[in-house]
Design a protein around this motif. Sequence first.
Motif, short mmCIF file in Angstrom:
data_model
loop_
_atom_site.label_atom_id
_atom_site.label_comp_id
_atom_site.label_asym_id
_atom_site.label_seq_id
_atom_site.Cartn_x
_atom_site.Cartn_y
_atom_site.Cartn_z
N SER A 35 -2.50 -3.61 2.76
CA SER A 35 -3.96 -3.63 2.78
C SER A 35 -4.43 -4.90 3.50
O SER A 35 -4.92 -5.85 2.89
CB SER A 35 -4.52 -3.55 1.36
OG SER A 35 -3.90 -4.51 0.51
N ILE A 69 -5.91 -0.51 6.40
CA ILE A 69 -4.48 -0.39 6.14
C ILE A 69 -3.73 -0.54 7.46
O ILE A 69 -4.05 0.13 8.44
CB ILE A 69 -4.15 0.98 5.51
CG1 ILE A 69 -5.00 1.20 4.26
CG2 ILE A 69 -2.66 1.07 5.19
CD1 ILE A 69 -4.88 0.13 3.22
N ARG A 72 1.79 5.15 -2.36
CA ARG A 72 1.37 6.15 -3.34
C ARG A 72 2.59 6.64 -4.10
O ARG A 72 3.72 6.55 -3.63
CB ARG A 72 0.71 7.35 -2.64
CG ARG A 72 -0.47 6.99 -1.77
CD ARG A 72 -0.90 8.18 -0.91
NE ARG A 72 -1.98 7.81 0.01
CZ ARG A 72 -2.38 8.56 1.03
NH1 ARG A 72 -1.76 9.71 1.28
NH2 ARG A 72 -3.36 8.16 1.81
N GLU A 92 -9.56 4.63 2.63
CA GLU A 92 -8.79 3.84 3.59
C GLU A 92 -9.10 4.18 5.05
O GLU A 92 -9.50 5.29 5.38
CB GLU A 92 -7.29 4.06 3.36
CG GLU A 92 -6.84 5.48 3.61
CD GLU A 92 -5.41 5.79 3.19
OE1 GLU A 92 -4.81 4.99 2.45
OE2 GLU A 92 -4.89 6.85 3.60
N PHE A 108 -7.66 9.41 -1.98
CA PHE A 108 -6.79 8.42 -1.35
C PHE A 108 -7.28 8.16 0.08
O PHE A 108 -7.46 7.01 0.50
CB PHE A 108 -5.34 8.91 -1.30
CG PHE A 108 -4.54 8.67 -2.54
CD1 PHE A 108 -4.19 7.39 -2.93
CD2 PHE A 108 -4.11 9.74 -3.32
CE1 PHE A 108 -3.43 7.17 -4.07
CE2 PHE A 108 -3.35 9.53 -4.46
CZ PHE A 108 -3.01 8.24 -4.84
N TRP A 115 0.85 -1.19 0.00
CA TRP A 115 0.00 0.00 0.00
C TRP A 115 0.89 1.24 0.00
O TRP A 115 1.45 1.63 1.01
CB TRP A 115 -0.92 0.01 1.22
CG TRP A 115 -2.00 1.04 1.16
CD1 TRP A 115 -1.99 2.28 1.75
CD2 TRP A 115 -3.25 0.94 0.46
NE1 TRP A 115 -3.15 2.95 1.47
CE2 TRP A 115 -3.95 2.15 0.69
CE3 TRP A 115 -3.84 -0.04 -0.32
CZ2 TRP A 115 -5.21 2.41 0.14
CZ3 TRP A 115 -5.10 0.20 -0.85
CH2 TRP A 115 -5.77 1.39 -0.62
N ALA A 149 -3.45 1.44 -4.45
CA ALA A 149 -3.97 2.60 -3.73
C ALA A 149 -4.42 3.68 -4.71
O ALA A 149 -5.44 4.36 -4.48
CB ALA A 149 -2.92 3.15 -2.77
#
Length: 596
Positions: free
Chosen positions: A211, A169, A109, A139, A135, A107, A574
């Motif tokens: 995740s 997460i 970005r 989550e 985003f 997980w 993600a």
Amino acid sequence: MTRLHTNLTASDFIRKSFDFLIVGGGTAGLVVAARLSENPHLTVGVLEAGSCALGKDKDEEGEDEDDVNIPGYYRQTLGGSRDWQFETIPQQGLGSGGTSALNFMTWNRGSRQDYDAWMELGNQGWGWDDLLPFFKKSETFHKPNQDVRTGAKANFDLEAVGSNGPIQISFPQEYSASHSLWHHTLNSLCVETNVAHLSGSNVGVWTSACSVEPEARTRSYSASAYYLPNASWSNLILLTEAVVVNILLDQENGAWVAKGIILSAGSVQSPQIIELSGIASTPVLSMAGISVKVDSPNVGENLQDHLMTTTVFEVNPSLENPDDLKTDMKLASSARYKYVNTKSGPLTILRCSICYLPLSHFVSPDILSSLTSLPPSIDHFSEQESFIFRRLSHSEKLGHIEYIFDLGNWSSFFKPNPSEGKKYGTMLQILQYPLSKGSIHIHPPDSAPTRPSTITDKLAIDPKYYAGRNGHLDLEIMTQCQRFAQKICSTKPLADIIRARAFPPPSVSDDELQEWIVQTTVTDWHPVGTCSMGGRGRVNTGVVDERLRVHGVRGPRVVDASIMPLQISAHLQATVYAIAEKAAHMILQDIGGYGE
């Protein structure tokens, strides 16, 4: 647990009236379906080609659902019945030789610049600041306890993460024996620890969040997080084992129309379905025997993928190793017992030793300048190509390459001799900003070249790895990065557990390294761009507009990784969740469902 609509038949489905019909019940499709159906005035249908077994022990093929849900089994689904097993055409650059239920739960970005580049290409509303709320909306981040934060260096920025989204997460409670050496080794090579890798820069060394639902220690993904909690809603209808062959287009006032269709079939099958519907370049459609409705030259083009090589090292045999669970049934049984009864042990461990580095960290200035200089033989660069070359410059502190180290043999090429009793660890090296670009197109089968192409025909998937006018630069970059990978593994304290390089064999010299890379490069299963947003170029450079509407036809939208105009430096899941959350928000805005 709520059961799926397992008794729903195709006849039942087609008798219903839908406001939106979503093609694909994967990562993006189920997000959009769940968010749209939150409006009780909308009825949403989902057509999913696969079969589902949530709430059951086994799926319809008898395959164990634990392969999906238990973190430590994350590699067992690849190549199985849940895997589409798409194959590329022979790749000249390689010597001619994904879903949220199958991914490895990493997980992360991309960097701020990755998403801002989408916006700079003319796709308004798609920069980092625009995407960050989505985003976070997807989550729920669970803070690790102090022991994990300190011992595993599980760092985070609480301001950058979500607290009320469907995807759970968390950081693992346990780690492989090599993880404690990872940060110290990279720090020794002047790589700083990144204490906030989800906050707009992933450069540096860090421990990855995953995740995973932290109490049950099970995979958290679109089906369990977005669909199951809402499966009983009367306005959300899922039909499994439903293969979509094309989109039926009607004409209204001279325009082609298909209202309420949302394609979320992924970077491979979304362009396939669009082309089979008569929307693509005229030459592609003519060759495939499909009537042209809309000449859209970029459908299936702009394919970008992350390239990966795996270097295998012999390691200290006293270390606990995930490969042991494949060969020692007693250990496997013990691991299973610990997982079932205490939610602990080897089956909760994921690969979390991550590092993203700019090329300037380990490539000499002279070599880097030669790589990033625009070739004089090329008189025209697209705006996208210019962005990619700019990313490679000295001044851009971006994660050009990802390194992951973990115990176990991760190579599909290296086949050790079990009788030798050796244990292994693997360095994964993954190119993040490929200059190679390829395509995915329909074409008629060789056995029946005169009939039109269908959904069951094999696609022409041609990533052009290390090929095309810039592919040789990818190969040179990967060669430079491979050398640094070996430097990492020869640096203490990681070097203390490594005995020797096993693959490539020690006989492969530094001069022969590039040929080894050509022969052993594989995909990291991160294809993007085949239905990309067009930005300023609109239909000339893309397939959809910034609101993800397909150019040249009214109604259909595409919502999945295929809309990304440029590859990002990150694992994709993600970002795909954020794309889907933003898409649902835009759709509801456009129909007056809610929004500003």
